[in-house]
Write an enzyme that holds these catalytic residues in place. Sequence first.
Site, short mmCIF file in Angstrom:
data_model
loop_
_atom_site.label_atom_id
_atom_site.label_comp_id
_atom_site.label_asym_id
_atom_site.label_seq_id
_atom_site.Cartn_x
_atom_site.Cartn_y
_atom_site.Cartn_z
N ASP A 84 -0.96 -5.27 0.60
CA ASP A 84 -0.46 -3.93 0.89
C ASP A 84 -0.58 -3.00 -0.30
O ASP A 84 0.22 -3.07 -1.23
CB ASP A 84 1.01 -4.03 1.34
N ASP A 290 -4.30 2.95 2.55
CA ASP A 290 -3.27 1.93 2.77
C ASP A 290 -3.86 0.72 3.48
O ASP A 290 -4.23 0.79 4.65
CB ASP A 290 -2.14 2.52 3.60
#
Length: 410
Positions: A84, A290
Amino acid sequence: MAYPILFNPFLLFISFFILLIHLPVHQAVNDGFSVNLIRKNSITNTLSQRLMDTTQANSYANLGEHLLELSIGTPPVKIYGILDTGSELVWTQCVPCPNCFKQLNPLFDSTKSSTYTNISCQSDNCHQEYTGECSPQNTCGYTYAYGDSSITHGVLALETITFKSSTGKPVQLNNIIFGCGHNNTGVFNDHEMGIIGLGRGPSSLISQIGSSFGGKKFSQCLLPFHTDTNISSKMSFGKGSEVSGDDVVSIPLTNGTLYFVTLLGMSVEDTRFDISNNHETIPKGNMFIDSGTPPTILQQKLYDEVFNEVRKRVPMNPITDDPDLGTQLCYKTPTNLNGPIITMHFEGGDIHLTPIQTFIPPKDGVFCLAFTNTSNENRGVYGNFAQSNFLIGYDLERSMMSFKPTDCTK
């Protein structure tokens, strides 16, 4: 708190998502980290070998997310956390875990590790935006929340993390800050054991290990959706992770603790849609890179333009009678359709996306456009579907990102 968006892939094509950008202000962490390469050679040979090594970790595609394999503790125990770039904290589920999501692998048991150390409430490491709770045992508690309402709650600790390397030798780093989660809820599946935060904040994995490996930089090659889970790709850290070549596109990052770049517009084949006729009025950092978000999320006007143009370009009738697919642009086809090339026009260069990155199968025989929309007119999200099959380099010290088309399955 940092902002990752973690999506349930089964709801991906039947719902819209609200983009909630929340920029954190973190206190700097100033700990030193030692590197121990597992060698039988002399110190001189060890230092020489270290310069030849590139520190690496395996990553795997998993239902719209990507799992990074690391080993923590002594003896090392493998964990698989969501890769992440949209968050900071590194954490995994730990024993005892009275309120945890189900996972296939055993929970990490800190009592079985000789290198586990709780962080005290008085430690500088406890002074983070997401910390402040103090237990009766004087351990530093944390609560870390995410944009999809997932939450992890536990204690901060120091532990040894073991990586792989390009020469096949293990590389150990001591005293890495991580969260031992004892109360974790949200959108997780049973292959996931936590989250590996790779943002630009001080307690992210890359910020902690950068000085040990020749700089705060890393590269990743995300596997396409539905890649066999036995196939892995490599994430590289520090020296040796640079992305180079004639076909590399380098894009500047804006300031902040997350990875923001500036999107100027998009093209569907030769039809271009600019965010603004005047590039000087385009908000800087309007697109958030992201790896924890599957779809690419576009501002409403741009989304509508791209949606309508793609529909014109695909010589098939879209599905209109499946309530599970909602308003998504989907087609029935046994294999990935021959869709148009979609180009992302970033400040710094253009990224060309093929159908493998822009059409995703939510179920057998159906392919849907891997974009959705947001009411936020200032920022969107560049998701991991669009990042797949690119070798992507992140250089935090130069504030640059580099993209190189690559078959990540090779």
